[in-house]
Design a protein around this motif. Structure first.
Motif, PDB file in Angstrom:
ATOM      1  N   ARG A 284      -0.544   5.217 -18.330  1.00  0.00           N
ATOM      2  CA  ARG A 284      -1.114   4.612 -17.141  1.00  0.00           C
ATOM      3  C   ARG A 284      -0.499   3.320 -16.937  1.00  0.00           C
ATOM      4  NH1 ARG A 284      -3.514   6.729 -12.530  1.00  0.00           N
ATOM      5  NH2 ARG A 284      -4.461   8.220 -13.907  1.00  0.00           N
ATOM      6  N   LYS A 285      -0.593   2.564 -17.781  1.00  0.00           N
ATOM      7  CA  LYS A 285       0.088   1.100 -17.796  1.00  0.00           C
ATOM      8  C   LYS A 285       1.455   1.163 -17.257  1.00  0.00           C
ATOM      9  CE  LYS A 285       0.701  -3.238 -19.893  1.00  0.00           C
ATOM     10  NZ  LYS A 285       2.063  -3.556 -19.694  1.00  0.00           N
ATOM     11  N   VAL A 286       2.082   2.162 -18.134  1.00  0.00           N
ATOM     12  CA  VAL A 286       3.565   2.248 -17.622  1.00  0.00           C
ATOM     13  C   VAL A 286       3.775   2.500 -16.176  1.00  0.00           C
ATOM     14  CG1 VAL A 286       5.646   3.756 -18.107  1.00  0.00           C
ATOM     15  CG2 VAL A 286       4.217   2.956 -19.845  1.00  0.00           C
ATOM     16  N   LEU A 287       3.058   3.527 -15.694  1.00  0.00           N
ATOM     17  CA  LEU A 287       2.941   3.805 -14.337  1.00  0.00           C
ATOM     18  C   LEU A 287       2.786   2.429 -13.345  1.00  0.00           C
ATOM     19  CD1 LEU A 287       3.254   6.332 -12.412  1.00  0.00           C
ATOM     20  CD2 LEU A 287       0.780   6.266 -12.252  1.00  0.00           C
ATOM     21  N   TRP A 288       1.829   1.735 -13.643  1.00  0.00           N
ATOM     22  CA  TRP A 288       1.557   0.511 -12.992  1.00  0.00           C
ATOM     23  C   TRP A 288       2.699  -0.413 -13.010  1.00  0.00           C
ATOM     24  CZ3 TRP A 288      -4.313  -0.015 -13.779  1.00  0.00           C
ATOM     25  CH2 TRP A 288      -4.987   0.892 -13.214  1.00  0.00           C
ATOM     26  N   ASP A 289       3.139  -0.535 -14.446  1.00  0.00           N
ATOM     27  CA  ASP A 289       4.260  -1.509 -14.498  1.00  0.00           C
ATOM     28  C   ASP A 289       5.357  -1.113 -13.624  1.00  0.00           C
ATOM     29  OD1 ASP A 289       2.900  -2.834 -16.332  1.00  0.00           O
ATOM     30  OD2 ASP A 289       4.176  -1.979 -18.190  1.00  0.00           O
TER      31      ASP A 289
ATOM     32  N   PRO B 145      11.531   6.337 -13.072  1.00  0.00           N
ATOM     33  CA  PRO B 145      11.368   6.584 -14.554  1.00  0.00           C
ATOM     34  C   PRO B 145       9.806   6.294 -14.916  1.00  0.00           C
ATOM     35  CG  PRO B 145      13.186   5.239 -14.056  1.00  0.00           C
ATOM     36  CD  PRO B 145      12.275   5.371 -12.852  1.00  0.00           C
ATOM     37  N   SER B 146       9.143   5.461 -14.242  1.00  0.00           N
ATOM     38  CA  SER B 146       7.664   5.642 -14.556  1.00  0.00           C
ATOM     39  C   SER B 146       6.784   6.791 -14.282  1.00  0.00           C
ATOM     40  CB  SER B 146       6.982   4.351 -13.911  1.00  0.00           C
ATOM     41  OG  SER B 146       7.127   4.162 -12.413  1.00  0.00           O
ATOM     42  N   ILE B 147       7.260   7.418 -13.244  1.00  0.00           N
ATOM     43  CA  ILE B 147       6.717   8.605 -12.564  1.00  0.00           C
ATOM     44  C   ILE B 147       7.037   9.458 -13.652  1.00  0.00           C
ATOM     45  CG2 ILE B 147       6.310  10.291 -10.710  1.00  0.00           C
ATOM     46  CD1 ILE B 147       6.629   8.088  -8.889  1.00  0.00           C
ATOM     47  N   LYS B 148       8.168   9.694 -14.121  1.00  0.00           N
ATOM     48  CA  LYS B 148       8.776  10.701 -14.729  1.00  0.00           C
ATOM     49  C   LYS B 148       7.963  10.576 -16.311  1.00  0.00           C
ATOM     50  CE  LYS B 148      12.918  11.936 -14.343  1.00  0.00           C
ATOM     51  NZ  LYS B 148      14.480  12.045 -14.176  1.00  0.00           N
ATOM     52  N   GLN B 149       7.811   9.356 -16.607  1.00  0.00           N
ATOM     53  CA  GLN B 149       7.156   9.442 -18.011  1.00  0.00           C
ATOM     54  C   GLN B 149       5.782   9.846 -17.953  1.00  0.00           C
ATOM     55  OE1 GLN B 149       7.858   5.530 -19.928  1.00  0.00           O
ATOM     56  NE2 GLN B 149       6.362   5.913 -21.538  1.00  0.00           N
ATOM     57  N   PHE B 150       5.264   9.162 -16.724  1.00  0.00           N
ATOM     58  CA  PHE B 150       3.800   9.799 -16.591  1.00  0.00           C
ATOM     59  C   PHE B 150       3.405  11.277 -16.585  1.00  0.00           C
ATOM     60  CE2 PHE B 150      -0.115  10.173 -14.061  1.00  0.00           C
ATOM     61  CZ  PHE B 150      -1.075   9.649 -14.680  1.00  0.00           C
TER      62      PHE B 150
ATOM     63  N   LEU C  28       1.011  -1.252   0.027  1.00  0.00           N
ATOM     64  CA  LEU C  28       0.041  -0.095   0.117  1.00  0.00           C
ATOM     65  C   LEU C  28       0.874   1.269  -0.139  1.00  0.00           C
ATOM     66  CD1 LEU C  28      -2.836   1.222   0.232  1.00  0.00           C
ATOM     67  CD2 LEU C  28      -2.680   0.938   2.673  1.00  0.00           C
ATOM     68  N   THR C  29       1.883   1.265   1.002  1.00  0.00           N
ATOM     69  CA  THR C  29       2.807   2.219   0.853  1.00  0.00           C
ATOM     70  C   THR C  29       3.311   2.606  -0.481  1.00  0.00           C
ATOM     71  OG1 THR C  29       3.330   1.915   3.358  1.00  0.00           O
ATOM     72  CG2 THR C  29       5.005   3.334   1.948  1.00  0.00           C
ATOM     73  N   LEU C  30       3.812   1.878  -1.047  1.00  0.00           N
ATOM     74  CA  LEU C  30       4.609   2.030  -2.332  1.00  0.00           C
ATOM     75  C   LEU C  30       3.540   2.370  -3.414  1.00  0.00           C
ATOM     76  CD1 LEU C  30       7.182   1.462  -4.259  1.00  0.00           C
ATOM     77  CD2 LEU C  30       6.183  -0.893  -4.649  1.00  0.00           C
ATOM     78  N   PHE C  31       2.309   1.760  -3.434  1.00  0.00           N
ATOM     79  CA  PHE C  31       1.325   2.392  -4.328  1.00  0.00           C
ATOM     80  C   PHE C  31       0.998   3.671  -4.242  1.00  0.00           C
ATOM     81  CE2 PHE C  31      -2.618   2.999  -5.922  1.00  0.00           C
ATOM     82  CZ  PHE C  31      -3.000   2.615  -7.093  1.00  0.00           C
ATOM     83  N   MET C  32       0.717   3.907  -3.054  1.00  0.00           N
ATOM     84  CA  MET C  32       0.482   5.318  -2.855  1.00  0.00           C
ATOM     85  C   MET C  32       1.514   6.417  -2.993  1.00  0.00           C
ATOM     86  SD  MET C  32      -2.549   5.167   0.559  1.00  0.00           S
ATOM     87  CE  MET C  32      -3.144   6.599   0.171  1.00  0.00           C
ATOM     88  N   GLN C  33       2.621   6.125  -2.663  1.00  0.00           N
ATOM     89  CA  GLN C  33       3.740   6.968  -3.150  1.00  0.00           C
ATOM     90  C   GLN C  33       3.881   7.321  -4.446  1.00  0.00           C
ATOM     91  OE1 GLN C  33       6.823   4.873  -0.709  1.00  0.00           O
ATOM     92  NE2 GLN C  33       6.731   6.514   0.987  1.00  0.00           N
ATOM     93  N   HIS C  34       3.590   6.124  -5.329  1.00  0.00           N
ATOM     94  CA  HIS C  34       3.507   6.487  -6.706  1.00  0.00           C
ATOM     95  C   HIS C  34       2.204   7.301  -7.083  1.00  0.00           C
ATOM     96  CE1 HIS C  34       6.870   3.857  -6.931  1.00  0.00           C
ATOM     97  NE2 HIS C  34       7.245   4.128  -8.215  1.00  0.00           N
ATOM     98  N   HIS C  35       1.236   6.641  -6.686  1.00  0.00           N
ATOM     99  CA  HIS C  35      -0.062   7.212  -7.069  1.00  0.00           C
ATOM    100  C   HIS C  35      -0.604   8.605  -6.858  1.00  0.00           C
ATOM    101  CE1 HIS C  35      -4.757   7.024  -6.828  1.00  0.00           C
ATOM    102  NE2 HIS C  35      -4.575   6.917  -8.468  1.00  0.00           N
TER     103      HIS C  35
END
Length: 253
Positions: free
Chosen positions: A242-247, A139-144, A33-40
């Motif tokens: 969005r898929k890139v972010l989740w990947d 990188p996924s956050i950066k691309q998003f 949950l921590t990892l997800f929310m820190q990205h999301h």
């Protein structure tokens, strides 16, 4: 088939890729949950910027006020803005969805990245793009984020509206269900705001806002085939990123 239904048919394969994404069964522990929310949280924030871009382009936000565009479109975007920027929390206090999400993170003792605070200090889209490029976010956050803010800066309004409408976060509530159910038993106070956020997300951002957004797309694109095609392409790109972010989240596990 109407143009909006044709668009929805064309983006279905990309939506299916998200429906079947491993992240839908990923969140099973506090650390997940921590990892997800820190990205999301970055997606919650940049979504607000898309909303405000639509408001700036589709309504009059300068003085003196003059009628701008379609009154129907003005109504649609202003209602969406009201729901996203000035909603109420579980106690009836006015708050934006972004601030509500940050509160949920705090109650769960999840620290938002300091880089988010740096981004929030930017005063222009160009500055945000520069900060994102120079940052150490994943990188996924950066691309998003780069996709979102370059779109805000450079794309025509019907494409931005498509990104907003079809790159939405309809799948998010279900992702949290396993861990939320457990936390409700173990620490109900700790998860109170997150549960409220998810329930409010379903209520406000679900069918009602989706239908308003579809109407907005029809008003913006009309019978212009080129606009509909550009909108379709933008919607597909938004789902791909969005898929890139989740990947990126799943691969960090």
């Amino acid at each position: 088939m109407s143009q909006i239904n044709s668009l929805r048919e064309q983006i279905k394969p990309y939506q299916q890729a998200l429906y079947k994404h491993p992240i839908n069964s990923f969140i099973k522990s506090q650390s997940d949950l921590t990892l997800f929310m820190q990205h999301h949280v970055f997606a919650v924030w940049d979504f607000m910027s898309l909303v405000k871009k639509l408001q700036a382009e589709l309504t009059c936000v300068s003085q003196p006020w003059v009628p701008k565009g379609s009154a129907e479109v003005r109504f649609l975007i202003n209602e969406i803005v009201l729901g996203e920027e000035s909603d109420v929390d579980q106690h009836g206090v006015i708050i934006s969805h972004f601030e509500l999400y940050l509160r949920a993170m705090k109650e769960l003792s999840i620290e938002a990245s300091p880089i988010l605070g740096e981004f929030l200090q930017a005063t222009s889209i160009e500055e945000i793009l520069q900060k994102v490029a120079a940052s150490s976010v994943a990188p996924s956050i950066k691309q998003f984020l780069t996709f979102t803010f370059e779109s805000i800066k450079n794309r025509p309004i019907e494409e931005i509206a498509a990104i907003f409408t079809f790159g939405r976060e309809d799948l998010i509530p279900g992702m949290f269900q396993l861990i939320v159910d457990q936390l409700k038993q173990d620490a109900p106070k700790q998860v109170e705001t997150l549960v409220y956020y998810l329930e409010r997300h379903i209520e406000v951002d679900g069918d009602h806002h989706s239908q308003l957004a579809y109407q907005m797309m029809e008003e913006l694109c009309g019978t212009d085939a080129d606009k509909w095609q550009r909108a379709t392409n933008a919607a597909i790109e938004s789902l791909q990123v969005r898929k890139v972010l989740w990947d990126g989240i799943v691969t960090m596990c």
